[in-house]
Design a protein around this motif. Structure first.
Motif, mmCIF file in Angstrom:
data_model
loop_
_atom_site.group_PDB
_atom_site.id
_atom_site.type_symbol
_atom_site.label_atom_id
_atom_site.label_comp_id
_atom_site.label_asym_id
_atom_site.label_seq_id
_atom_site.Cartn_x
_atom_site.Cartn_y
_atom_site.Cartn_z
ATOM 1 N N ASP A 75 117.975 43.361 42.992
ATOM 2 C CA ASP A 75 118.714 43.066 41.667
ATOM 3 C C ASP A 75 119.674 41.856 42.149
ATOM 4 N N GLN A 76 119.630 41.244 43.344
ATOM 5 C CA GLN A 76 120.531 40.099 43.851
ATOM 6 C C GLN A 76 121.916 40.903 44.350
ATOM 7 N N ARG A 77 122.081 41.781 44.253
ATOM 8 C CA ARG A 77 123.317 42.408 44.721
ATOM 9 C C ARG A 77 123.143 42.835 46.136
ATOM 10 N N ASP A 78 124.336 42.721 47.043
ATOM 11 C CA ASP A 78 124.204 43.045 48.278
ATOM 12 C C ASP A 78 124.965 44.584 48.550
ATOM 13 N N LEU A 79 124.151 45.459 48.843
ATOM 14 C CA LEU A 79 124.554 46.599 49.042
ATOM 15 C C LEU A 79 125.423 46.773 50.634
ATOM 16 N N SER A 107 127.484 53.696 51.697
ATOM 17 C CA SER A 107 126.930 52.438 51.133
ATOM 18 C C SER A 107 127.344 52.289 49.844
ATOM 19 N N TYR A 108 127.604 51.091 49.370
ATOM 20 C CA TYR A 108 128.563 50.747 48.176
ATOM 21 C C TYR A 108 128.274 49.208 47.748
ATOM 22 N N TRP A 109 128.664 48.816 46.605
ATOM 23 C CA TRP A 109 128.833 47.517 45.988
ATOM 24 C C TRP A 109 129.944 47.388 45.447
ATOM 25 N N VAL A 110 130.525 46.096 45.395
ATOM 26 C CA VAL A 110 131.770 46.092 44.550
ATOM 27 C C VAL A 110 131.356 45.393 43.124
ATOM 28 N N ASP A 111 132.006 45.853 42.098
ATOM 29 C CA ASP A 111 131.717 45.398 40.758
ATOM 30 C C ASP A 111 133.032 44.775 40.239
ATOM 31 N N ASP A 112 133.424 43.390 40.528
ATOM 32 C CA ASP A 112 134.572 42.837 40.282
ATOM 33 C C ASP A 112 134.836 42.847 38.821
ATOM 34 N N ALA A 113 133.677 42.842 37.917
ATOM 35 C CA ALA A 113 133.943 42.571 36.520
ATOM 36 C C ALA A 113 134.763 43.788 35.779
ATOM 37 N N VAL A 114 134.639 45.035 36.396
ATOM 38 C CA VAL A 114 135.139 46.307 36.007
ATOM 39 C C VAL A 114 136.077 46.717 37.066
#
Length: 84
Positions: free
Chosen positions: A50-54, A65-72
């Motif tokens: 999904d073009q998101r870096d884990l 393991s995580y990803w950052v959701d800047d929008a929320v």
């Protein structure tokens, strides 16, 4: 700057709940640090479809393991694992 909030996948939440008290405290401290400093890069990164870096964070015998959701303003915790 206001810290981000953690958001846990069911898999990560199950691992956290099943952990011993000291392992759970350690994991929560690492996750709190990720939320305070969401711009810090992980120890490794895995590109996702999904073009998101884990991002992968390791600390002692803990792997998160995580990803950052800047929008929320959330750190999305995908997995929590202990090694060794």
């Amino acid at each position: 700057m206001r810290a981000f909030s953690p958001a846990y996948s069911q898999e990560a939440l199950d691992a956290l709940v099943a952990a011993s008290g000291s392992a759970r405290r350690h994991a929560r401290a690492v996750i709190a640090q990720l939320c305070r400093y969401p711009d810090r890069m992980g120890d490794a990164q895995l590109p996702q479809a999904d073009q998101r870096d884990l991002r992968i964070r390791t600390d002692d015998h803990l792997v998160v393991s995580y990803w950052v959701d800047d929008a929320v303003r959330e750190v999305r915790i995908v997995t929590i694992e202990w090694t060794g």
